[in-house]
Scaffold this motif. Sequence first.
Motif, PDB file in Angstrom:
ATOM      1  N   ALA A  36     -36.694  -6.110  18.412  1.00  0.00           N
ATOM      2  CA  ALA A  36     -36.434  -5.663  17.043  1.00  0.00           C
ATOM      3  C   ALA A  36     -36.817  -6.747  16.039  1.00  0.00           C
ATOM      4  N   ALA A  37     -36.503  -7.992  16.352  1.00  0.00           N
ATOM      5  CA  ALA A  37     -36.852  -9.092  15.452  1.00  0.00           C
ATOM      6  C   ALA A  37     -38.369  -9.254  15.354  1.00  0.00           C
ATOM      7  N   ALA A  38     -39.069  -9.117  16.471  1.00  0.00           N
ATOM      8  CA  ALA A  38     -40.532  -9.220  16.441  1.00  0.00           C
ATOM      9  C   ALA A  38     -41.141  -8.083  15.630  1.00  0.00           C
ATOM     10  N   GLY A  39     -40.643  -6.886  15.806  1.00  0.00           N
ATOM     11  CA  GLY A  39     -41.139  -5.750  15.028  1.00  0.00           C
ATOM     12  C   GLY A  39     -40.858  -5.914  13.547  1.00  0.00           C
ATOM     13  N   THR A  40     -39.680  -6.383  13.214  1.00  0.00           N
ATOM     14  CA  THR A  40     -39.333  -6.620  11.818  1.00  0.00           C
ATOM     15  C   THR A  40     -40.217  -7.704  11.217  1.00  0.00           C
ATOM     16  N   THR A  41     -40.500  -8.716  12.002  1.00  0.00           N
ATOM     17  CA  THR A  41     -41.357  -9.797  11.539  1.00  0.00           C
ATOM     18  C   THR A  41     -42.768  -9.296  11.254  1.00  0.00           C
ATOM     19  N   VAL A  42     -43.293  -8.437  12.111  1.00  0.00           N
ATOM     20  CA  VAL A  42     -44.618  -7.858  11.857  1.00  0.00           C
ATOM     21  C   VAL A  42     -44.584  -7.019  10.579  1.00  0.00           C
ATOM     22  N   TRP A  43     -43.505  -6.300  10.357  1.00  0.00           N
ATOM     23  CA  TRP A  43     -43.371  -5.527   9.121  1.00  0.00           C
ATOM     24  C   TRP A  43     -43.333  -6.464   7.906  1.00  0.00           C
ATOM     25  N   PHE A  44     -42.643  -7.611   8.047  1.00  0.00           N
ATOM     26  CA  PHE A  44     -42.618  -8.589   6.961  1.00  0.00           C
ATOM     27  C   PHE A  44     -44.025  -9.096   6.661  1.00  0.00           C
ATOM     28  N   VAL A  45     -44.830  -9.307   7.690  1.00  0.00           N
ATOM     29  CA  VAL A  45     -46.212  -9.755   7.482  1.00  0.00           C
ATOM     30  C   VAL A  45     -46.980  -8.705   6.684  1.00  0.00           C
ATOM     31  N   SER A  46     -46.788  -7.443   7.003  1.00  0.00           N
ATOM     32  CA  SER A  46     -47.478  -6.399   6.237  1.00  0.00           C
ATOM     33  C   SER A  46     -46.986  -6.370   4.786  1.00  0.00           C
ATOM     34  N   ALA A  47     -45.720  -6.705   4.561  1.00  0.00           N
ATOM     35  CA  ALA A  47     -45.193  -6.749   3.191  1.00  0.00           C
ATOM     36  C   ALA A  47     -45.793  -7.905   2.399  1.00  0.00           C
ATOM     37  N   LEU A  48     -46.279  -8.924   3.100  1.00  0.00           N
ATOM     38  CA  LEU A  48     -46.933 -10.048   2.421  1.00  0.00           C
ATOM     39  C   LEU A  48     -48.326  -9.676   1.925  1.00  0.00           C
ATOM     40  N   LYS A  49     -48.846  -8.561   2.390  1.00  0.00           N
ATOM     41  CA  LYS A  49     -50.162  -8.052   1.997  1.00  0.00           C
ATOM     42  C   LYS A  49     -51.276  -9.073   2.225  1.00  0.00           C
ATOM     43  N   PRO A  50     -51.542  -9.391   3.501  1.00  0.00           N
ATOM     44  CA  PRO A  50     -52.640 -10.320   3.781  1.00  0.00           C
ATOM     45  C   PRO A  50     -53.972  -9.751   3.293  1.00  0.00           C
ATOM     46  N   THR A  51     -54.911 -10.644   3.022  1.00  0.00           N
ATOM     47  CA  THR A  51     -56.173 -10.231   2.404  1.00  0.00           C
ATOM     48  C   THR A  51     -57.142  -9.562   3.362  1.00  0.00           C
TER      49      THR A  51
ATOM     50  N   VAL B 182     -44.723 -14.245  15.335  1.00  0.00           N
ATOM     51  CA  VAL B 182     -44.122 -13.610  16.518  1.00  0.00           C
ATOM     52  C   VAL B 182     -44.084 -14.577  17.707  1.00  0.00           C
ATOM     53  N   SER B 183     -44.765 -15.691  17.608  1.00  0.00           N
ATOM     54  CA  SER B 183     -44.826 -16.630  18.736  1.00  0.00           C
ATOM     55  C   SER B 183     -43.455 -17.113  19.235  1.00  0.00           C
ATOM     56  N   PRO B 184     -42.455 -17.356  18.374  1.00  0.00           N
ATOM     57  CA  PRO B 184     -41.152 -17.760  18.923  1.00  0.00           C
ATOM     58  C   PRO B 184     -40.511 -16.673  19.793  1.00  0.00           C
ATOM     59  N   TYR B 185     -40.729 -15.412  19.426  1.00  0.00           N
ATOM     60  CA  TYR B 185     -40.154 -14.321  20.202  1.00  0.00           C
ATOM     61  C   TYR B 185     -40.851 -14.204  21.560  1.00  0.00           C
TER      62      TYR B 185
ATOM     63  N   MET C  92     -43.466 -22.166   8.094  1.00  0.00           N
ATOM     64  CA  MET C  92     -42.608 -23.073   8.866  1.00  0.00           C
ATOM     65  C   MET C  92     -41.594 -22.345   9.755  1.00  0.00           C
ATOM     66  N   ALA C  93     -41.427 -21.048   9.571  1.00  0.00           N
ATOM     67  CA  ALA C  93     -40.396 -20.302  10.300  1.00  0.00           C
ATOM     68  C   ALA C  93     -40.490 -20.472  11.817  1.00  0.00           C
ATOM     69  N   PRO C  94     -41.655 -20.330  12.459  1.00  0.00           N
ATOM     70  CA  PRO C  94     -41.696 -20.501  13.912  1.00  0.00           C
ATOM     71  C   PRO C  94     -41.322 -21.909  14.367  1.00  0.00           C
ATOM     72  N   LEU C  95     -41.685 -22.907  13.575  1.00  0.00           N
ATOM     73  CA  LEU C  95     -41.306 -24.278  13.932  1.00  0.00           C
ATOM     74  C   LEU C  95     -39.796 -24.461  13.871  1.00  0.00           C
ATOM     75  N   LEU C  96     -39.177 -23.895  12.851  1.00  0.00           N
ATOM     76  CA  LEU C  96     -37.723 -23.989  12.729  1.00  0.00           C
ATOM     77  C   LEU C  96     -37.018 -23.225  13.853  1.00  0.00           C
ATOM     78  N   GLN C  97     -37.570 -22.077  14.221  1.00  0.00           N
ATOM     79  CA  GLN C  97     -36.984 -21.325  15.334  1.00  0.00           C
ATOM     80  C   GLN C  97     -37.135 -22.105  16.644  1.00  0.00           C
ATOM     81  N   GLY C  98     -38.267 -22.751  16.824  1.00  0.00           N
ATOM     82  CA  GLY C  98     -38.460 -23.574  18.022  1.00  0.00           C
ATOM     83  C   GLY C  98     -37.474 -24.728  18.079  1.00  0.00           C
ATOM     84  N   MET C  99     -37.238 -25.362  16.930  1.00  0.00           N
ATOM     85  CA  MET C  99     -36.251 -26.450  16.889  1.00  0.00           C
ATOM     86  C   MET C  99     -34.851 -25.919  17.168  1.00  0.00           C
ATOM     87  N   ALA C 100     -34.541 -24.741  16.634  1.00  0.00           N
ATOM     88  CA  ALA C 100     -33.228 -24.142  16.893  1.00  0.00           C
ATOM     89  C   ALA C 100     -33.051 -23.876  18.377  1.00  0.00           C
ATOM     90  N   LEU C 101     -34.091 -23.361  19.028  1.00  0.00           N
ATOM     91  CA  LEU C 101     -34.014 -23.137  20.477  1.00  0.00           C
ATOM     92  C   LEU C 101     -33.837 -24.451  21.225  1.00  0.00           C
TER      93      LEU C 101
END
Length: 124
Positions: free
Chosen positions: A14-29, A42-45, A96-105
Amino acid sequence: MHRIRTVGFLAIAAAAGTTVWFVSALKPTSPAAFLFFAAWLVSPYAAMVAVLVARKGVAPVHWHVVAVAVSIGGVLYLANAIFWHTDAQGALAVVMAPLLQGMALAVLLPLSGWAFRRTQNRQP
Protein backbone atom coordinates in the motif's frame (compact mmCIF):
# COMPACT_ATOMS: atom_id res chain seq x y z
CA MET A 1 2.88 -14.82 13.06
CA HIS A 2 1.02 -15.30 9.80
CA ARG A 3 -1.18 -12.25 10.46
CA ILE A 4 1.71 -9.87 11.10
CA ARG A 5 3.43 -11.13 7.93
CA THR A 6 0.27 -10.42 5.95
CA VAL A 7 -0.15 -6.99 7.54
CA GLY A 8 3.52 -6.21 6.93
CA PHE A 9 3.47 -7.09 3.25
CA LEU A 10 0.11 -5.34 2.72
CA ALA A 11 1.43 -2.18 4.39
CA ILE A 12 4.53 -2.23 2.22
CA ALA A 13 2.45 -2.76 -0.94
CA ALA A 14 0.00 0.00 0.00
CA ALA A 15 2.83 2.40 0.82
CA ALA A 16 4.57 1.64 -2.49
CA GLY A 17 1.36 2.18 -4.43
CA THR A 18 0.67 5.42 -2.60
CA THR A 19 4.20 6.57 -3.29
CA VAL A 20 3.78 5.93 -7.02
CA TRP A 21 0.56 7.95 -6.89
CA PHE A 22 2.48 10.76 -5.15
CA VAL A 23 5.00 10.70 -8.01
CA SER A 24 2.18 11.14 -10.51
CA ALA A 25 0.89 14.07 -8.43
CA LEU A 26 4.30 15.71 -8.84
CA LYS A 27 3.63 15.77 -12.60
CA PRO A 28 7.02 14.71 -13.94
CA THR A 29 7.94 16.18 -17.32
CA SER A 30 8.41 12.86 -19.13
CA PRO A 31 7.70 9.16 -18.75
CA ALA A 32 11.41 8.58 -18.13
CA ALA A 33 11.36 11.09 -15.26
CA PHE A 34 8.26 9.41 -13.84
CA LEU A 35 9.93 5.98 -13.96
CA PHE A 36 13.16 7.30 -12.44
CA PHE A 37 11.45 9.04 -9.51
CA ALA A 38 9.02 6.19 -8.96
CA ALA A 39 11.87 3.67 -8.89
CA TRP A 40 13.90 5.85 -6.53
CA LEU A 41 11.03 6.45 -4.12
CA VAL A 42 9.87 2.80 -4.16
CA SER A 43 13.37 1.43 -3.56
CA PRO A 44 13.05 1.36 0.27
CA TYR A 45 9.91 -0.76 -0.03
CA ALA A 46 11.67 -3.16 -2.38
CA ALA A 47 14.54 -3.37 0.11
CA MET A 48 12.12 -4.12 2.95
CA VAL A 49 10.47 -6.91 0.98
CA ALA A 50 13.89 -8.30 0.06
CA VAL A 51 14.98 -8.33 3.71
CA LEU A 52 11.76 -9.97 4.88
CA VAL A 53 11.77 -12.59 2.11
CA ALA A 54 15.50 -13.31 2.35
CA ARG A 55 14.83 -14.98 5.68
CA LYS A 56 12.75 -17.56 3.78
CA GLY A 57 9.53 -16.01 5.05
CA VAL A 58 10.51 -16.52 8.68
CA ALA A 59 11.70 -13.04 9.52
CA PRO A 60 11.25 -12.12 13.19
CA VAL A 61 7.97 -10.48 14.16
CA HIS A 62 9.67 -7.26 15.16
CA TRP A 63 11.11 -6.87 11.63
CA HIS A 64 7.57 -6.85 10.24
CA VAL A 65 6.53 -4.26 12.83
CA VAL A 66 9.47 -2.06 11.83
CA ALA A 67 8.57 -2.48 8.15
CA VAL A 68 5.01 -1.30 8.85
CA ALA A 69 6.26 1.67 10.88
CA VAL A 70 8.79 2.73 8.24
CA SER A 71 6.20 2.32 5.47
CA ILE A 72 3.67 4.51 7.27
CA GLY A 73 6.37 7.02 8.18
CA GLY A 74 7.57 7.23 4.58
CA VAL A 75 4.10 7.90 3.22
CA LEU A 76 3.42 10.55 5.87
CA TYR A 77 6.79 12.19 5.22
CA LEU A 78 6.11 12.39 1.48
CA ALA A 79 2.54 13.63 2.02
CA ASN A 80 3.91 16.35 4.28
CA ALA A 81 6.55 17.43 1.76
CA ILE A 82 4.29 17.26 -1.29
CA PHE A 83 0.86 18.35 -0.07
CA TRP A 84 0.75 19.74 3.46
CA HIS A 85 3.83 21.96 3.80
CA THR A 86 5.03 22.78 0.33
CA ASP A 87 8.02 25.08 0.10
CA ALA A 88 11.11 25.69 -2.01
CA GLN A 89 12.99 22.80 -0.39
CA GLY A 90 10.17 20.31 -0.98
CA ALA A 91 11.91 18.78 -3.99
CA LEU A 92 15.01 18.07 -1.92
CA ALA A 93 12.85 16.57 0.83
CA VAL A 94 11.18 14.24 -1.68
CA VAL A 95 14.52 13.10 -3.12
CA MET A 96 15.89 12.47 0.39
CA ALA A 97 12.93 10.30 1.48
CA PRO A 98 14.48 6.91 0.54
CA LEU A 99 17.71 7.81 2.32
CA LEU A 100 15.81 8.74 5.46
CA GLN A 101 13.79 5.53 5.28
CA GLY A 102 17.01 3.54 4.90
CA MET A 103 18.47 5.25 7.97
CA ALA A 104 15.27 4.54 9.90
CA LEU A 105 15.54 0.86 8.98
CA ALA A 106 19.22 0.78 9.93
CA VAL A 107 18.43 2.22 13.36
CA LEU A 108 15.09 0.57 14.12
CA LEU A 109 15.91 -3.04 13.15
CA PRO A 110 18.72 -3.45 15.72
CA LEU A 111 16.75 -1.51 18.36
CA SER A 112 13.68 -3.65 17.84
CA GLY A 113 15.79 -6.79 18.10
CA TRP A 114 17.32 -5.56 21.34
CA ALA A 115 13.89 -4.66 22.78
CA PHE A 116 12.42 -7.99 21.67
CA ARG A 117 15.24 -9.96 23.33
CA ARG A 118 14.85 -7.90 26.48
CA THR A 119 11.16 -8.65 26.73
CA GLN A 120 11.77 -12.35 26.09
CA ASN A 121 14.31 -12.51 28.94
CA ARG A 122 11.90 -10.91 31.44
CA GLN A 123 9.30 -13.64 31.29
CA PRO A 124 8.95 -15.47 34.62
